[in-house]
Structure formats: C-alpha cells, structure tokens
Design a protein around this motif. Structure first.
Motif, short mmCIF file in Angstrom:
data_model
loop_
_atom_site.label_atom_id
_atom_site.label_comp_id
_atom_site.label_asym_id
_atom_site.label_seq_id
_atom_site.Cartn_x
_atom_site.Cartn_y
_atom_site.Cartn_z
N GLN A 39 0.84 -1.19 0.00
CA GLN A 39 0.00 0.00 0.00
C GLN A 39 0.87 1.24 0.00
O GLN A 39 1.68 1.42 0.91
CB GLN A 39 -0.96 0.02 1.19
CG GLN A 39 -1.99 1.13 1.10
CD GLN A 39 -3.17 0.91 2.02
OE1 GLN A 39 -3.07 0.20 3.00
NE2 GLN A 39 -4.30 1.51 1.68
N ALA A 40 0.69 2.04 -1.02
CA ALA A 40 1.39 3.31 -1.13
C ALA A 40 0.49 4.42 -0.59
O ALA A 40 -0.74 4.27 -0.58
CB ALA A 40 1.75 3.58 -2.57
N PRO A 41 1.07 5.52 -0.15
CA PRO A 41 0.26 6.62 0.38
C PRO A 41 -0.80 7.08 -0.61
O PRO A 41 -0.49 7.31 -1.78
CB PRO A 41 1.30 7.71 0.65
CG PRO A 41 2.56 6.98 0.86
CD PRO A 41 2.51 5.80 -0.06
N GLY A 42 -2.02 7.18 -0.15
CA GLY A 42 -3.10 7.66 -0.99
C GLY A 42 -3.63 6.67 -1.99
O GLY A 42 -4.49 7.01 -2.82
N LYS A 43 -3.12 5.43 -1.94
CA LYS A 43 -3.56 4.42 -2.89
C LYS A 43 -4.19 3.24 -2.17
O LYS A 43 -3.96 3.01 -0.98
CB LYS A 43 -2.39 3.94 -3.74
CG LYS A 43 -1.81 5.01 -4.65
CD LYS A 43 -0.79 4.43 -5.61
CE LYS A 43 -0.27 5.49 -6.57
NZ LYS A 43 0.71 4.91 -7.53
N GLU A 44 -4.98 2.48 -2.91
CA GLU A 44 -5.58 1.29 -2.35
C GLU A 44 -4.54 0.19 -2.18
O GLU A 44 -3.51 0.17 -2.86
CB GLU A 44 -6.71 0.79 -3.25
CG GLU A 44 -7.90 1.73 -3.32
CD GLU A 44 -9.06 1.14 -4.10
OE1 GLU A 44 -10.12 1.77 -4.13
OE2 GLU A 44 -8.90 0.04 -4.66
N ARG A 45 -4.84 -0.71 -1.27
CA ARG A 45 -3.97 -1.85 -1.08
C ARG A 45 -3.96 -2.71 -2.34
O ARG A 45 -5.00 -2.95 -2.95
CB ARG A 45 -4.45 -2.67 0.12
CG ARG A 45 -3.53 -3.78 0.53
CD ARG A 45 -4.03 -4.45 1.79
NE ARG A 45 -5.33 -5.07 1.61
CZ ARG A 45 -6.07 -5.51 2.61
NH1 ARG A 45 -5.66 -5.37 3.86
NH2 ARG A 45 -7.23 -6.07 2.36
N GLU A 46 -2.79 -3.18 -2.70
CA GLU A 46 -2.61 -3.96 -3.92
C GLU A 46 -2.13 -5.37 -3.57
O GLU A 46 -1.22 -5.54 -2.75
CB GLU A 46 -1.57 -3.29 -4.83
CG GLU A 46 -1.31 -4.04 -6.13
CD GLU A 46 -0.22 -3.37 -6.98
OE1 GLU A 46 0.35 -2.37 -6.53
OE2 GLU A 46 0.06 -3.87 -8.09
N SER A 63 1.52 -5.85 -12.25
CA SER A 63 2.55 -4.82 -12.11
C SER A 63 3.90 -5.38 -11.68
O SER A 63 4.91 -4.68 -11.79
CB SER A 63 2.09 -3.77 -11.11
OG SER A 63 1.90 -4.34 -9.84
N VAL A 64 3.93 -6.61 -11.20
CA VAL A 64 5.19 -7.17 -10.71
C VAL A 64 5.62 -8.43 -11.45
O VAL A 64 6.71 -8.96 -11.19
CB VAL A 64 5.13 -7.46 -9.19
CG1 VAL A 64 4.69 -6.20 -8.44
CG2 VAL A 64 4.21 -8.63 -8.89
N SER A 85 14.67 -5.45 -10.33
CA SER A 85 14.32 -4.37 -11.28
C SER A 85 13.32 -3.42 -10.67
O SER A 85 12.30 -3.06 -11.29
CB SER A 85 13.78 -4.97 -12.58
OG SER A 85 14.70 -5.86 -13.16
N LEU A 86 13.60 -2.98 -9.47
CA LEU A 86 12.64 -2.15 -8.75
C LEU A 86 12.47 -0.79 -9.41
O LEU A 86 13.41 -0.22 -9.99
CB LEU A 86 13.08 -1.98 -7.30
CG LEU A 86 12.81 -3.22 -6.44
CD1 LEU A 86 13.63 -3.19 -5.15
CD2 LEU A 86 11.33 -3.33 -6.11
N LYS A 87 11.25 -0.28 -9.30
CA LYS A 87 10.87 0.99 -9.90
C LYS A 87 10.34 1.91 -8.79
O LYS A 87 9.86 1.42 -7.76
CB LYS A 87 9.76 0.77 -10.92
CG LYS A 87 10.07 -0.24 -12.00
CD LYS A 87 8.86 -0.49 -12.88
CE LYS A 87 9.12 -1.54 -13.93
NZ LYS A 87 7.93 -1.78 -14.79
N PRO A 88 10.38 3.20 -9.01
CA PRO A 88 9.82 4.12 -8.00
C PRO A 88 8.38 3.79 -7.65
O PRO A 88 7.97 3.97 -6.49
CB PRO A 88 9.95 5.48 -8.68
CG PRO A 88 11.14 5.34 -9.57
CD PRO A 88 11.06 3.94 -10.10
N GLU A 89 7.61 3.30 -8.59
CA GLU A 89 6.21 2.98 -8.32
C GLU A 89 6.05 1.74 -7.44
O GLU A 89 4.92 1.41 -7.03
CB GLU A 89 5.42 2.81 -9.62
CG GLU A 89 6.05 1.89 -10.63
CD GLU A 89 6.86 2.65 -11.68
OE1 GLU A 89 7.64 3.57 -11.29
OE2 GLU A 89 6.74 2.30 -12.88
#
Length: 121
Positions: A39-46, A63-64, A85-89
C-alpha cells in the motif's frame, strides 16, 4: 493465532533489488497460503503475490510479473519476496498475510505489521 513479522525493506535505487522475508509463528505454517500486499500513500492496497500452502502454485499481480518472485521455506516458517528491477512505483509498505481461504480470493486471516520499501529515482 498466527503472528507474522516482515523484514528486509529499505531504500534502494531504481533497478535495484530487495528480498523481503516474513517469519511466522504461533501456528502450523505449512497449512497456510501466504500472500504479499502493498500500500502506497493515498492508494488502495494492492495484491502483489501469493503462494499456496505447499508452494505448488503462485500468483503475481500484473505490475510485478517477471520482476518479483515469491517462495517459502516451510522448515523455517518463512515466506520470501524477491524483488528485482525495482521501480519508483514499487515504493510502498509491504505486508505479508496468512490464510486458509483460497489465495485467489485475496482474503487472509492474519497480517504482519508491514515493512517500508522505498525506491529512489
């Protein structure tokens, strides 16, 4: 009652790797399907990934796929999430979860406290 403790989070640059661990106690680990969420700030749990109780099947969110690998060691009561291969997202708090319901439901009974993963650009 199952207790879950995540570890391995941290700060990494884009393109780097991290390996998250989730240690379970208080139950029969090999009975439980295990999942990873974030869960990222302001986003739904994924729903990121899951593995069946015996490791026979795995699930990855779109996404992964191709970058993350879930595994488990039932002799050590631990589930892992190798993240490449991590991304900022990918920046989020990552949670592991345990449950006996089919992993496809995304429903889990027990949750860890989470570990922060931050990917810098």
């Amino acid at each position: 009652q199952v207790q879950l403790v995540e570890s391995g989070g941290g700060l990494v640059q884009t393109g780097g790797s991290l390996r998250l661990s989730c240690a379970a106690s208080g139950g029969t680990f090999s009975n439980y399907n295990m999942g990873w969420f974030r869960q990222a700030p302001g986003k739904e749990r994924e729903y990121v990934s899951a593995i069946t109780y015996n490791g026979g099947a795995t699930y990855y969110g779109d996404s992964v796929k191709g970058r993350f690998t879930i595994s488990r060691d039932n002799t050590k009561n631990t589930v892992f999430l190798q993240m490449n291969s991590l991304k900022p997202e990918d920046t989020a708090v990552y949670y592991c979860a345990a449950g006996m319901t089919a992993w496809s439901t995304g429903y889990y009974d027990y949750w860890g406290q989470g570990t922060q993963v931050t990917v810098s650009s």
